[in-house]
Design an enzyme around this catalytic site. Sequence first.
Site, PDB file in Angstrom:
ATOM      1  N   LYS A  95       0.771  -1.284   0.069  1.00 46.57           N
ATOM      2  CA  LYS A  95       0.260   0.073  -0.043  1.00 46.57           C
ATOM      3  C   LYS A  95       0.934   1.371  -0.020  1.00 46.57           C
ATOM      4  O   LYS A  95       0.361   2.247  -0.703  1.00 46.57           O
ATOM      5  CB  LYS A  95      -1.141   0.083   1.077  1.00 46.57           C
ATOM      6  CG  LYS A  95      -0.253  -0.247   2.636  1.00 46.57           C
ATOM      7  CD  LYS A  95      -0.070   0.893   3.322  1.00 46.57           C
ATOM      8  CE  LYS A  95       0.498   0.626   4.766  1.00 46.57           C
ATOM      9  NZ  LYS A  95       0.643   1.550   5.605  1.00 46.57           N
ATOM     10  N   ASP A 154      -6.606  -0.761   3.984  1.00 43.32           N
ATOM     11  CA  ASP A 154      -5.390  -0.176   4.416  1.00 43.32           C
ATOM     12  C   ASP A 154      -4.906   0.761   2.889  1.00 43.32           C
ATOM     13  O   ASP A 154      -4.382   1.900   3.060  1.00 43.32           O
ATOM     14  CB  ASP A 154      -4.167  -0.893   4.614  1.00 43.32           C
ATOM     15  CG  ASP A 154      -3.163  -0.301   5.655  1.00 43.32           C
ATOM     16  OD1 ASP A 154      -3.473   1.039   6.089  1.00 43.32           O
ATOM     17  OD2 ASP A 154      -2.181  -0.827   6.172  1.00 43.32           O
ATOM     18  N   SER A 193      -0.456  10.666   5.001  1.00 41.74           N
ATOM     19  CA  SER A 193       0.246   9.456   4.788  1.00 41.74           C
ATOM     20  C   SER A 193       1.672  10.053   4.310  1.00 41.74           C
ATOM     21  O   SER A 193       1.840  10.919   3.369  1.00 41.74           O
ATOM     22  CB  SER A 193      -0.378   8.839   3.747  1.00 41.74           C
ATOM     23  OG  SER A 193       0.633   7.899   3.179  1.00 41.74           O
ATOM     24  N   ARG A 194       2.772   9.523   4.921  1.00 41.67           N
ATOM     25  CA  ARG A 194       4.008   9.694   4.649  1.00 41.67           C
ATOM     26  C   ARG A 194       4.355   9.479   2.960  1.00 41.67           C
ATOM     27  O   ARG A 194       4.872  10.157   2.536  1.00 41.67           O
ATOM     28  CB  ARG A 194       5.186   8.909   5.489  1.00 41.67           C
ATOM     29  CG  ARG A 194       5.157   9.444   6.928  1.00 41.67           C
ATOM     30  CD  ARG A 194       5.942   8.743   7.482  1.00 41.67           C
ATOM     31  NE  ARG A 194       5.780   6.990   7.400  1.00 41.67           N
ATOM     32  CZ  ARG A 194       5.315   6.323   8.284  1.00 41.67           C
ATOM     33  NH1 ARG A 194       4.465   6.997   9.053  1.00 41.67           N
ATOM     34  NH2 ARG A 194       5.482   5.068   8.139  1.00 41.67           N
ATOM     35  N   ASN A 195       3.704   8.273   2.539  1.00 45.16           N
ATOM     36  CA  ASN A 195       3.853   7.911   1.194  1.00 45.16           C
ATOM     37  C   ASN A 195       3.168   8.722   0.098  1.00 45.16           C
ATOM     38  O   ASN A 195       3.724   9.226  -0.764  1.00 45.16           O
ATOM     39  CB  ASN A 195       3.768   6.395   1.071  1.00 45.16           C
ATOM     40  CG  ASN A 195       4.816   5.600   1.761  1.00 45.16           C
ATOM     41  OD1 ASN A 195       5.913   5.492   1.597  1.00 45.16           O
ATOM     42  ND2 ASN A 195       4.147   4.944   3.199  1.00 45.16           N
ATOM     43  N   VAL A 218      10.722   7.648   8.015  1.00 44.74           N
ATOM     44  CA  VAL A 218      11.266   6.814   6.994  1.00 44.74           C
ATOM     45  C   VAL A 218       9.770   6.948   6.041  1.00 44.74           C
ATOM     46  O   VAL A 218       8.596   6.780   6.546  1.00 44.74           O
ATOM     47  CB  VAL A 218      11.377   5.356   7.625  1.00 44.74           C
ATOM     48  CG1 VAL A 218      11.477   4.557   6.013  1.00 44.74           C
ATOM     49  CG2 VAL A 218      12.736   5.342   8.286  1.00 44.74           C
ATOM     50  N   GLU A 272       8.636   4.451   3.650  1.00 45.29           N
ATOM     51  CA  GLU A 272       8.916   3.000   3.531  1.00 45.29           C
ATOM     52  C   GLU A 272       8.726   2.838   1.769  1.00 45.29           C
ATOM     53  O   GLU A 272       9.269   1.795   1.288  1.00 45.29           O
ATOM     54  CB  GLU A 272       8.279   1.948   4.173  1.00 45.29           C
ATOM     55  CG  GLU A 272       7.448   2.181   5.421  1.00 45.29           C
ATOM     56  CD  GLU A 272       6.764   3.200   5.903  1.00 45.29           C
ATOM     57  OE1 GLU A 272       6.681   4.366   5.435  1.00 45.29           O
ATOM     58  OE2 GLU A 272       5.948   3.004   6.836  1.00 45.29           O
TER      59      GLU A 272
END
Length: 179
Positions: free
Chosen positions: A38, A91, A101-103, A126, A128
């Site tokens: 995800k 998710d 969301s970091r991503n 991070v 990821e």
Amino acid sequence: ATASEAHGRALAHALSHASFRCYWSDDLAGAEIGGALKNVYAIAAGIVVGKKLGASAHAALVTRGFAEMMRFGVALGARRETMTGLSGLGDLILTCGSPQSRNMSLGSALGEGRSLGEVLKSRLSVTEGVYTASAVVEIAAARGIEMPIAQAVHAVASGRATVDEAIEALLARPLRPEG
């Protein structure tokens, strides 16, 4: 996820309360794959948002990302019901739809024209999906699993393609029926 039903039940009961309901699964592979992939698709979804491609493009990206996630998960032993459940599709929807969301926020910055190095340098946490994309593409290639969106994210993250080149490559793929 845990291989032990007793542990799963105990954790679900310990963590659940009136406004938070827990489920457990014994499908470790499915939960791990959903939780990892995800992040890759959230980067792609963020790029769509950052490029201002619209809600239809975002929905198409998440839907096709989920198709990739299913192919990968099932090929690696995950159960379909896990991939379509909370730790898979649930998710994915959350992470691809949340600017927090970091991503996804990384992808949005890339879509707006910022460089990967610039974005990562400004973060303490991070992101990821950048690292997961590389591993996923390698595993998919070794097993013959088609993963064009994950490949596009990896190409951008590794500097092998610009955001615009990656989008162009995805849109230039041969037309085919869905399914």
